[in-house]
Design a protein around this motif. Structure first.
Motif, mmCIF file in Angstrom:
data_model
loop_
_atom_site.group_PDB
_atom_site.id
_atom_site.type_symbol
_atom_site.label_atom_id
_atom_site.label_comp_id
_atom_site.label_asym_id
_atom_site.label_seq_id
_atom_site.Cartn_x
_atom_site.Cartn_y
_atom_site.Cartn_z
ATOM 1 N N GLY A 24 -15.496 -5.358 9.571
ATOM 2 C CA GLY A 24 -15.540 -6.567 8.757
ATOM 3 C C GLY A 24 -16.281 -6.354 7.456
ATOM 4 N N LEU A 25 -17.362 -5.597 7.538
ATOM 5 C CA LEU A 25 -18.133 -5.322 6.324
ATOM 6 C C LEU A 25 -17.311 -4.498 5.331
ATOM 7 N N LEU A 26 -16.532 -3.559 5.876
ATOM 8 C CA LEU A 26 -15.653 -2.755 5.022
ATOM 9 C C LEU A 26 -14.631 -3.643 4.309
ATOM 10 N N LEU A 27 -14.111 -4.614 5.097
ATOM 11 C CA LEU A 27 -13.128 -5.549 4.546
ATOM 12 C C LEU A 27 -13.727 -6.271 3.349
ATOM 13 N N VAL B 56 -15.807 1.751 -1.039
ATOM 14 C CA VAL B 56 -15.102 2.035 0.211
ATOM 15 C C VAL B 56 -14.571 3.468 0.189
ATOM 16 N N THR B 57 -13.993 3.850 -0.955
ATOM 17 C CA THR B 57 -13.468 5.208 -1.073
ATOM 18 C C THR B 57 -14.602 6.228 -0.944
ATOM 19 N N SER B 58 -15.760 5.899 -1.547
ATOM 20 C CA SER B 58 -16.868 6.842 -1.508
ATOM 21 C C SER B 58 -17.442 6.977 -0.102
ATOM 22 N N LEU B 59 -17.196 5.975 0.741
ATOM 23 C CA LEU B 59 -17.621 6.067 2.134
ATOM 24 C C LEU B 59 -16.589 6.841 2.960
ATOM 25 N N LYS C 1 -9.079 2.573 1.553
ATOM 26 C CA LYS C 1 -9.096 1.147 1.200
ATOM 27 C C LYS C 1 -7.732 0.505 1.486
ATOM 28 N N GLY C 2 -6.666 1.334 1.469
ATOM 29 C CA GLY C 2 -5.330 0.813 1.785
ATOM 30 C C GLY C 2 -5.279 0.248 3.189
ATOM 31 N N SER C 3 -5.797 1.003 4.163
ATOM 32 C CA SER C 3 -5.729 0.510 5.542
ATOM 33 C C SER C 3 -6.567 -0.740 5.708
ATOM 34 N N VAL D 288 0.819 -1.211 0.000
ATOM 35 C CA VAL D 288 0.000 0.000 0.000
ATOM 36 C C VAL D 288 0.860 1.272 0.000
ATOM 37 N N LYS D 289 1.869 1.297 0.868
ATOM 38 C CA LYS D 289 2.636 2.540 1.012
ATOM 39 C C LYS D 289 3.725 2.670 -0.063
ATOM 40 N N LEU D 290 4.334 1.544 -0.431
ATOM 41 C CA LEU D 290 5.420 1.645 -1.418
ATOM 42 C C LEU D 290 4.926 1.348 -2.836
#
Lengths: 292, 326
Positions: free
Chosen positions: A159-162, A172-175, A179-181, A79-81
């Motif tokens: 969990g639902l986000l996962l 997820v982004t729109s919420l 999404k990276g985390s 995610v970060k690199l």
């Protein structure tokens, strides 16, 4: 009968690893190769601390933690690199091979005088059952407890986000969630579970070997696919349950191949045929319908 | 239909497993479960030797014992399940060939009284296989003898190159011993550790670039499996390679002071026979290390390097060039 018991016991222990692979592969759609390193990492940490006198039950959270760190590493690298998913896992897995050797050398045996979770004092509540049955019961409890916790977790908001991240990450982004985390969290949980499986296998076998991680990703993928294919149509069966049975079925297939008494060189071929049979059995009608 | 098929398949499989345990439990003849860790010439020799040893002790296969032979093909999961199937079937004795097989069999027999007899285990103490209802034979390399042999064949040599797998316990302990003993014979050791088979040939290049005077092999599986490609490189560079056992010399190594795995297996078989006949128990028999070794030479390979065999070596050496694989 005892053969079935000990084979199922193997299936219970490895189900933990399968849950982990289920999270990354099925839920996150992330081909995570870290597992080949985090599974033996759990075993290495367990062997090291048990030989140095730690209580066997304490090694369980410790292995979970070690695996979580391994998952975190893969997550951060990805995610970060911005390293591609497959490669991020390969990097961590490769590094872990050396780390495992540092922790526990090329192999580390746990003497019989040291109690494992299967022989320690609290197991006395099981009475005079033989060790095989004790192992069966304890690993069944562990596999079910982890399954229930995981089932509960997947119903929570996190969990639902996962689950949403794997299906539709724009949602997820729109919420306004990162999404990276979420991905990192999934990898952390998955590898913690894989390391816990490594911890229990290590106690059951009383040994860590540096090569014990080889092929675990393949095993995990196979069990997830076998499980979810077989129970595809039974919508009331939770995916974790399906994966649990996938793991048991896989171990039974291997044991059957061994029991067939084929020449040693044909063993893997026999295993392949058995898996094919199981998968064919699971998708027989589905396939016919599509063509009709 | 699908559900029915799936359920019946599961039922058949379970039934087959149950039948599997039933049938062996009812037989009167004791079963010896042989678990061999991988397909490998030396380990095959161990197994053959083991059966010979049983026969030499007067036991007849099919009458006095039956053998269930399984090979894990170097797969750790399979290795464990093989050991557990032996334990579940309550075999009379488990014979474990190579350290991982021994560890798995010993774990599977934990609260049972099944004796485990191992062979081709380099360091039984390190692997915690030295107490309990277990015994066997160790294949520890005669490293001092190997160094002495190299000194006699190459009086001018200074450095010995060794490739080893850092995750193989046998190799790691052998390297330590090499380093400890090399000075006594006027050598220094250049070792390169690898983690997998694909790195072995690169490691050979590294050692060649360091101008080592010769290579010496361990019983390292990764190295032994690609020995022919290592030899291709070293032959081109004009560097002789010493093997650690007979099969390597047959493949083109110049010489070896090594143990011979068939005899190791024979010794193990004899120990197993004592247990089966009730003359001794595995718990009381200490494990044995083979102390005598043979000197194997490959005259053809030596000729290629212009090496000659000193008379004192030639006297006791066995030339295997006629049996060479190439």
């Amino acid at each position: 009968m005892e053969l079935l018991i000990s084979t199922m016991m193997q299936g219970f222990i490895y189900a933990l690893l399968s849950y982990g692979v289920y999270i990354t592969y099925k839920i996150l759609d992330f081909p995570d190769l870290t597992v080949d390193g985090s599974f033996p990492l759990g075993a290495a940490v367990t062997a090291y601390f048990m030989v140095n006198g730690m209580n066997p039950y304490l090694t369980l959270p410790l292995a979970l933690l070690a695996g979580a760190v391994a998952g975190l590493a893969t997550g951060l690298i990805h995610v970060k690199l911005g390293v591609r998913d497959l490669l991020a896992g390969i990097i961590t897995m490769t590094a872990l091979f050396s780390i495992n050797l540092q922790v526990a050398d090329s192999n580390l045996a746990i003497e019989r005088s040291i109690d494992t979770i299967f022989t320690a004092a609290p197991t006395a509540v099981l009475g005079d059952l033989s060790l095989t049955y004790k192992k069966f019961i304890i690993s069944l409890i562990l596999a079910l407890v982890c399954k229930l916790i995981l089932d509960w977790y997947l119903q929570t908001k996190s969990g639902l986000l996962l689950r949403a991240t794997g299906d539709n990450d724009t949602l997820v982004t729109s919420l306004a969630k990162n999404k990276g985390s979420v991905k990192i969290l999934g990898l952390v949980i998955a590898n913690a579970l894989a390391a816990l499986a490594g911890c229990i296998v290590c106690q059951e076998q009383r040994a860590f070997t540096s090569t014990m991680g080889t092929g675990q990703v393949v095993f995990g993928l196979a069990t997830v696919i076998i499980g979810t294919t077989l129970f595809r149509r039974l919508s009331f069966v939770k995916a974790t349950t399906a994966v649990f049975f996938g793991s048991i079925l896989y171990k039974i297939c291997i044991q059957l191949a061994i029991s067939m008494g084929l020449p040693a060189n044909l063993l893997k071929l026999a295993m392949a045929v058995l898996f094919l049979l199981v998968l064919a059995a699971g998708s027989w009608k589905g396939g016919a319908k599509k063509h009709a | 239909m699908k559900k029915f098929f799936a359920v019946s398949l599961a039922a058949v499989m379970t039934g087959a497993l149950l039948a599997g345990c039933g049938s062996s439990g009812s037989s009167e003849i004791p079963v010896i479960g042989i678990s061999q860790y991988a397909q490998h010439e030396s380990l095959d020799n161990c197994r053959e030797g083991f059966l010979q040893g049983l026969a030499e002790s007067g036991l007849v296969e099919g009458e006095d014992f039956v053998v269930e032979y399984q090979n894990a093909g170097a797969d750790d999961n399979l290795n464990v399940q093989i050991a557990q199937s032996f334990s579940a079937k309550n075999v009379a004795l488990m014979c474990a060939i190579a350290t991982p097989a021994a560890t798995a069999c010993y774990a599977a027999a934990e609260d049972k009284d099944i004796p485990v007899i191992f062979t081709a285990v380099t360091d039984p103490v390190e692997a915690k296989l030295d107490s309990g209802n277990i015994t066997g034979t160790s294949d520890k390399l005669p490293i001092a003898a190997q160094l002495e042999l190299i000194r006699m064949l190459q009086p001018e040599a200074k450095t010995i190159g060794i490739i080893y797998t850092s995750s193989e316990p046998n190799s790691v302990s052998a390297i330590k011993e090499y380093e400890a003993l090399a000075g006594e014979y006027g050598f220094t050791i250049e070792s390169v550790g690898v983690t997998q088979q694909s790195e072995v040939v690169q490691a050979a290049d590294t050692l060649i670039a360091k101008n080592v005077d010769c290579f010496s092999n361990l019983t390292d599986n990764n190295v032994v499996d690609v020995l022919l490609s290592v030899l291709e490189k070293t032959n081109e560079a004009g560097i002789p390679v010493y093997g650690s056992e007979i099969e390597q010399v047959k493949k083109g190594c110049v010489a070896s002071a090594g143990i011979e795995y068939v005899s190791l297996g024979v010794k193990t078989g004899q120990m197993a026979a004592k247990i089966l006949l009730g003359e001794a128990s595995a718990a009381d028999m200490p494990y044995e290390t083979i102390t005598e070794y043979e000197t194997y030479v490959n005259a053809d390979a030596m000729a290629e390097f212009g090496m000659t065999l000193p008379d004192e070596v030639a006297a006791g050496a066995i030339d295997v060039s006629a049996e060479a694989a190439q």
